[in-house]
Design a protein around this motif. Structure first.
Motif, PDB file in Angstrom:
ATOM      1  N   SER A 273       0.828  -1.214   0.000  1.00 19.02           N
ATOM      2  CA  SER A 273       0.000   0.000   0.000  1.00 19.02           C
ATOM      3  C   SER A 273       0.857   1.255   0.000  1.00 19.02           C
ATOM      4  N   GLN A 274       1.952   1.229   0.728  1.00 21.53           N
ATOM      5  CA  GLN A 274       2.883   2.363   0.717  1.00 21.53           C
ATOM      6  C   GLN A 274       3.458   2.569  -0.679  1.00 21.53           C
ATOM      7  N   LEU A 275       3.901   1.471  -1.291  1.00 22.77           N
ATOM      8  CA  LEU A 275       4.559   1.558  -2.592  1.00 22.77           C
ATOM      9  C   LEU A 275       3.587   1.944  -3.710  1.00 22.77           C
ATOM     10  N   LEU A 276       2.312   1.570  -3.553  1.00 19.40           N
ATOM     11  CA  LEU A 276       1.294   1.962  -4.530  1.00 19.40           C
ATOM     12  C   LEU A 276       0.751   3.362  -4.265  1.00 19.40           C
ATOM     13  N   LYS A 277       1.181   3.952  -3.129  1.00 16.20           N
ATOM     14  CA  LYS A 277       0.727   5.297  -2.721  1.00 16.20           C
ATOM     15  C   LYS A 277      -0.800   5.337  -2.561  1.00 16.20           C
ATOM     16  N   ILE A 278      -1.330   4.319  -1.901  1.00 16.46           N
ATOM     17  CA  ILE A 278      -2.766   4.249  -1.622  1.00 16.46           C
ATOM     18  C   ILE A 278      -3.134   5.336  -0.603  1.00 16.46           C
ATOM     19  N   GLU A 279      -4.249   6.009  -0.836  1.00 16.17           N
ATOM     20  CA  GLU A 279      -4.700   7.072   0.072  1.00 16.17           C
ATOM     21  C   GLU A 279      -5.532   6.542   1.234  1.00 16.17           C
ATOM     22  N   ALA A 280      -6.457   5.613   0.943  1.00 22.92           N
ATOM     23  CA  ALA A 280      -7.375   5.134   1.972  1.00 22.92           C
ATOM     24  C   ALA A 280      -7.424   3.611   1.979  1.00 22.92           C
ATOM     25  N   LEU A 281      -7.436   3.047   3.178  1.00 26.04           N
ATOM     26  CA  LEU A 281      -7.421   1.605   3.351  1.00 26.04           C
ATOM     27  C   LEU A 281      -8.640   1.124   4.130  1.00 26.04           C
ATOM     28  N   ALA A 282      -9.114  -0.059   3.787  1.00 29.31           N
ATOM     29  CA  ALA A 282     -10.045  -0.812   4.612  1.00 29.31           C
ATOM     30  C   ALA A 282      -9.338  -2.113   4.969  1.00 29.31           C
ATOM     31  N   VAL A 324      -7.917   3.569  -3.459  1.00 24.61           N
ATOM     32  CA  VAL A 324      -8.479   2.819  -2.337  1.00 24.61           C
ATOM     33  C   VAL A 324      -8.064   1.357  -2.455  1.00 24.61           C
ATOM     34  N   ALA A 325      -7.703   0.759  -1.328  1.00 23.63           N
ATOM     35  CA  ALA A 325      -7.333  -0.653  -1.325  1.00 23.63           C
ATOM     36  C   ALA A 325      -7.626  -1.247   0.047  1.00 23.63           C
ATOM     37  N   GLY A 326      -7.448  -2.537   0.151  1.00 21.64           N
ATOM     38  CA  GLY A 326      -7.606  -3.226   1.416  1.00 21.64           C
ATOM     39  C   GLY A 326      -6.759  -4.481   1.418  1.00 21.64           C
ATOM     40  N   LEU A 334      -6.673  -6.511  -1.856  1.00 22.59           N
ATOM     41  CA  LEU A 334      -7.871  -6.148  -2.616  1.00 22.59           C
ATOM     42  C   LEU A 334      -7.714  -4.729  -3.131  1.00 22.59           C
ATOM     43  N   LEU A 335      -7.714  -4.568  -4.432  1.00 19.79           N
ATOM     44  CA  LEU A 335      -7.558  -3.252  -5.041  1.00 19.79           C
ATOM     45  C   LEU A 335      -8.946  -2.675  -5.316  1.00 19.79           C
ATOM     46  N   GLY A 336      -9.319  -1.662  -4.521  1.00 20.40           N
ATOM     47  CA  GLY A 336     -10.672  -1.133  -4.568  1.00 20.40           C
ATOM     48  C   GLY A 336     -10.912  -0.064  -5.603  1.00 20.40           C
ATOM     49  N   SER A 337      -9.850   0.409  -6.263  1.00 17.88           N
ATOM     50  CA  SER A 337      -9.986   1.421  -7.312  1.00 17.88           C
ATOM     51  C   SER A 337      -8.884   1.214  -8.331  1.00 17.88           C
ATOM     52  N   ASP A 338      -9.033   1.816  -9.494  1.00 19.67           N
ATOM     53  CA  ASP A 338      -7.926   1.843 -10.441  1.00 19.67           C
ATOM     54  C   ASP A 338      -6.796   2.660  -9.819  1.00 19.67           C
ATOM     55  N   VAL A 339      -5.557   2.252 -10.062  1.00 20.87           N
ATOM     56  CA  VAL A 339      -4.411   3.027  -9.587  1.00 20.87           C
ATOM     57  C   VAL A 339      -3.404   3.174 -10.723  1.00 20.87           C
TER      58      VAL A 339
END
Length: 472
Positions: A273-282, A324-326, A334-339
């Motif tokens: 998640s850090q490396l993908l620069k995800i903003e919000a996590l579940a 968004v991811a989880g 789980l990838l919750g949005s396109d990145v």
């Protein structure tokens, strides 16, 4: 229609129930009638929401899986639906292909549980079924005719395997893993014929390890002592940069660093998640608090354990954040949005996936252990007591919730604490140590998760907690 059978009646008598990830039960209970009832009930639960004429099916390597797939296909064809069979592939490969083609799908797998059990995972054209869908399946009054004794063979379509591989070969450069030596612990994983080829296409030197013709129930949350030793021995023998493996259906990753030490799944998810620069996590309440302590995310939403609960948070988070991811404690990502990654768009895949976190991690120039050192140093451990009935687990948790002092006293704690009952009983001590008890959603097991300031103390805590419970 002769010998009409009602789905809900067949299912109710089957002994098979939904857990945190699909319907699970003993192989002997997955009779052709039960398999057909679940498959048709699934279609009847979603057919008013979606338009489709084809259903996709795939399986894991369990001895019982192909016959279950045949029965599912038989009832679907009886109801004038086309069936495409993708063979033995990872669950995320099936889900990804079905979502791209806007069709529902059924994965025959018991994931990490022993081979005398099996299961069914169901996917709508837009992703995993919801808890509401599960209830609709159980209540379905759809009817079908008894299946013939001999079911048709299923012709194999390899396009899902190709599509899943392309998802990642197109995301990374062909020399991304050049210079790296990676072991693939293949055992009986549904993706074992994909991983070596994929890693080699990205430039890695790959050595296959531990391939088995017998089903091996790998649990990424409770790695066996034998598998811990295997990784250490393989790393010492081959000087690997990493070892990659998965559970039985390839949706939960297992990664060892260059020293042969297996990573915890939630730590792998945090790094990815850090490396993908995800903003919000579940992420479930059982995951490591290093997630919040890293201060890398604008929001972290804690959920009950199980991918449906994680996915249920994605829509609200996506309204507020661009990425968004989880992930779960088992490592499933789980990838919750396109990145956007490597200057390319990676499409959302809101179901557990083992490959994405592994490849993102191994694509980094630093060794895995170097990346780990940069994280907040919080350590988790987990284990389980097998053959522990759910009713017994719930009774014990209720007892501990009413009077926690005796349990904590046996573990050497005399300080203050707080209790979280989002999923089971999660006790957080004032010193920061955590003990979390909950019944498994997939098998008759009591699971224990712990967190502490060192790996040794977290491991000792889980051992002591389960020893106390065993003698309680």
């Amino acid at each position: 229609m002769d010998s009409q059978l009602v789905c809900s009646e067949i299912i109710a008598k089957s002994g098979i129930a939904f857990g945190t990830s699909g319907a699970r039960g003993l192989v002997k209970d997955f009779t052709p009638e039960v398999n057909a009832a679940f498959a048709l009930a699934f279609i009847s639960a979603i057919e008013n929401e979606f338009s489709f004429d084809t259903v996709a099916i795939a399986i894991d390597n369990r001895p019982s899986s192909y016959a279950i797939a045949q029965a599912c296909a038989g009832v679907l064809k009886q109801h004038k639906l086309n069936v495409v069979y993708y063979g033995v592939i990872p669950t995320p490969a099936l889900a990804y292909k079905a979502m791209q083609d806007n069709m529902p799908c059924i994965m025959v797998t018991g994931s990490h549980i022993p081979f005398d059990r099996n299961g069914l995972k169901f996917y709508r054209p837009d992703g995993e079924i919801t808890k509401a869908d599960e209830q609709a399946i159980l209540a379905s009054k759809a009817i079908f005719a008894a299946l013939p004794e001999h079911l048709n063979e299923l012709p194999l379509d390899v396009s899902a395997c190709e599509s899943y591989t392309l998802r990642y070969t197109s995301l990374f450069n062909a020399d991304t893993l050049k210079g790296k030596k990676i072991g693939i612990y293949e055992h009986s994983s549904a993706g074992r014929d994909i991983y070596k080829v994929l890693f080699e296409k990205l430039g890695a030197e790959v050595i296959s390890l531990g391939r088995s013709d017998e089903f091996v129930p790998i649990d990424t949350e409770a790695v066996s002592d034998e598998d811990k030793q295997r990784a250490l021995d393989w790393s010492n023998e081959y000087s690997f940069d990493a070892i990659f493996s998965t559970d039985g259906d390839g949706d939960r990753p297992l990664i060892a660093d260059e020293n042969g030490n297996w990573l915890r799944g939630d730590i792998l998810g945090l790094l990815c998640s850090q490396l993908l620069k995800i903003e919000a996590l579940a992420t479930p309440v059982s995951c490591n608090t290093a997630i919040e302590k890293s201060a890398n995310f604008k929001q972290v939403k804690r959920t009950k354990i199980g991918s449906p609960y994680v996915i249920a948070e994605f829509a609200e988070l996506a309204d507020q954040y661009t990425s968004v991811a989880g992930f779960e404690a088992n490592g499933g990502y789980l990838l919750g949005s396109d990145v956007t990654f490597n200057g390319k768009v990676l499409k959302a895949l809101p179901t557990r996936d083992a490959l994405l976190p592994a490849l993102v991690l191994l694509a980094q120039p630093k060794q895995v252990s170097e990346l780990l050192i940069e994280l907040p140093q919080r350590f988790t451990a987990s284990d389980r007591i097998k053959d522990f009935a759910k009713e017994k687990s719930l009774k014990l948790i209720h007892s501990f919730k009413n009077d926690t002092s005796h349990f904590l006293g046996s573990l050497g704690y005399e300080e203050g604490y707080s209790v979280n009952s989002t999923d089971g009983l999660r006790i957080t001590l004032d010193c920061g140590d955590v003990v979390h008890l909950r019944p498994s959603g997939n098998a008759p097991e009591l699971r224990c998760y712990t967190e502490s300031s060192s790996e040794q103390s977290a491991t000792k805590l889980v051992i002591n907690a389960l020893n106390f419970i065993s003698n309680y």
